[in-house]
Write an enzyme that holds these catalytic residues in place. Sequence first.
Site, PDB file in Angstrom:
ATOM      1  N   GLY A 209      50.762  39.415  43.880  1.00  0.00           N
ATOM      2  CA  GLY A 209      49.302  38.953  44.332  1.00  0.00           C
ATOM      3  C   GLY A 209      48.798  37.871  43.540  1.00  0.00           C
ATOM      4  O   GLY A 209      49.407  37.187  42.891  1.00  0.00           O
ATOM      5  N   ASN A 210      47.359  37.362  43.790  1.00  0.00           N
ATOM      6  CA  ASN A 210      46.824  36.670  43.142  1.00  0.00           C
ATOM      7  C   ASN A 210      45.235  36.991  42.818  1.00  0.00           C
ATOM      8  O   ASN A 210      44.872  38.109  43.313  1.00  0.00           O
ATOM      9  CB  ASN A 210      46.669  35.253  43.692  1.00  0.00           C
ATOM     10  CG  ASN A 210      46.048  35.244  45.048  1.00  0.00           C
ATOM     11  OD1 ASN A 210      45.104  35.399  45.274  1.00  0.00           O
ATOM     12  ND2 ASN A 210      47.050  35.124  46.107  1.00  0.00           N
ATOM     13  N   HIS A 211      44.532  36.223  42.027  1.00  0.00           N
ATOM     14  CA  HIS A 211      43.122  36.860  41.812  1.00  0.00           C
ATOM     15  C   HIS A 211      41.936  36.477  42.639  1.00  0.00           C
ATOM     16  O   HIS A 211      40.856  36.503  42.399  1.00  0.00           O
ATOM     17  CB  HIS A 211      42.849  36.059  40.437  1.00  0.00           C
ATOM     18  CG  HIS A 211      43.638  36.404  39.197  1.00  0.00           C
ATOM     19  ND1 HIS A 211      43.679  37.715  38.893  1.00  0.00           N
ATOM     20  CD2 HIS A 211      44.450  35.946  38.414  1.00  0.00           C
ATOM     21  CE1 HIS A 211      44.507  37.955  37.653  1.00  0.00           C
ATOM     22  NE2 HIS A 211      44.963  36.664  37.549  1.00  0.00           N
ATOM     23  N   SER A 212      42.650  35.992  43.990  1.00  0.00           N
ATOM     24  CA  SER A 212      41.320  35.566  44.909  1.00  0.00           C
ATOM     25  C   SER A 212      40.289  36.825  45.347  1.00  0.00           C
ATOM     26  O   SER A 212      41.034  37.828  45.631  1.00  0.00           O
ATOM     27  CB  SER A 212      41.789  35.205  46.182  1.00  0.00           C
ATOM     28  OG  SER A 212      41.093  35.174  47.268  1.00  0.00           O
ATOM     29  N   ALA A 277      43.719  32.922  50.129  1.00  0.00           N
ATOM     30  CA  ALA A 277      44.810  32.277  49.005  1.00  0.00           C
ATOM     31  C   ALA A 277      46.159  33.088  49.294  1.00  0.00           C
ATOM     32  O   ALA A 277      46.443  34.128  48.681  1.00  0.00           O
ATOM     33  CB  ALA A 277      44.414  32.588  47.620  1.00  0.00           C
TER      34      ALA A 277
END
Length: 400
Positions: A209-212, A277
């Site tokens: 995943g990512n930090h969005s 994102a």
Amino acid sequence: MQGKRILLGITGGIAAYKIAFLIRMLKKSGAEVRSIMTPASCDFISPLVVSTLTGNPVGIEFWNKQTGEWTNHVEYGLWADVMLIAPLTASTLAKMATGNSDNLLLATYLSLKCPTIVAPAMDLDMYQHPTVKRNLLQLEDDCVTIIPAERGELASGLEGEGRMAEPETIYTALSSFFNRTQTGSLKGKKVLITAGPTYEAIDPVRFIGNHSSGKMGFEITKACLAEGAEVVLITGPTNQTLTHHRLQQIDVVSADEMSEAVKSNWESCTIGVFSAAVADYKPKAVAPSKMKKSDTDPTIELVKNPDILAWAGANKSKKQYLVGFALETEDLLQNGMNKLKKKNLNFIVLNTLADEGAGFSVDTNKITILDECNKQTEFELSSKQKAAENIVEYLINSIS
Ligand code: C5P
């Protein structure tokens, strides 16, 4: 605010004492202020304070008991450029929602020719009550702008949501109201917005995943709703919450799910704002059960995810308008322009992690808009809310 005519309605909540500061700010900025107070509000702030600060007599009753003179509520309504009701109590809110006009303030509200802005103020449980929530939705439906109550210490000693927005916040809301040429500019338009991250499963418990945080997409959603749009918000996993009668929220987890949701909805929308994102890659295969720790280093083979925005650009009709985002770490403008062309966008919102205060989990953003004619507009570092308002204002000016 120079010369703007603000009709200030004050109702009976403890936050009424803060209105003195707001009147000072408005007067200093050149606005004309007249005030109508509900009888109950006079227990919280003296009409003498309000009339001294506004420089105008205060309207409270339908008629003057000494002279017998009638107070013309219609004239108030014709005079004002905007009516601001702050604080707005649950009682006045309920009466506004049902068209009750049992005092001068309410009769004036019903006679208005100008827009209304309200700043609710209530105790914790009152603000959460379903009746209050329903009445606020009704007001929104009636095109009243709501400056949401804030979180913090309440007069009752409780802590939570319900405090009236600070005078500075109300002042800012009023000035952006006057800066906008029109309101309801997106009425009748359906906007598709993507927000948040996507999670790409490795096995049943792990993902890439990512930090969005989803904040930017949710703020854009709010700004579009405030302009009267209908919004389809397709969001990856996020803590953000929003309810609105013109909002259809579709929760997804992976890029594939987001892609499916976009494909089913894009045709019925006239505007797309793709702020999600989306993970560019996903594991080629999802392990059917939790991967066990082993002595050898595992390798995850990745394959490309669908480029959802590029699909929308390729399937864009002449009537549709498409906005993308790009977070770049180098060659911001060149990469932005390449993306705009490749994905067939009308404009692209650029931000870089190199700018302090811009990026994923912070509350601020610093954006530059690049359009299809190569016009570049830079905005100052601002809250994500303000950045979203700037983007939506740019969008409205571009489509009109
Ligand atoms: O190519 P890049 O990922 O930098 O482009 C960013 C823009 O494309 C954003 O608007 C993002 O929402 C969108 N995007 C998408 N699907 C992807 C990757 C990005 O919709 N798979």
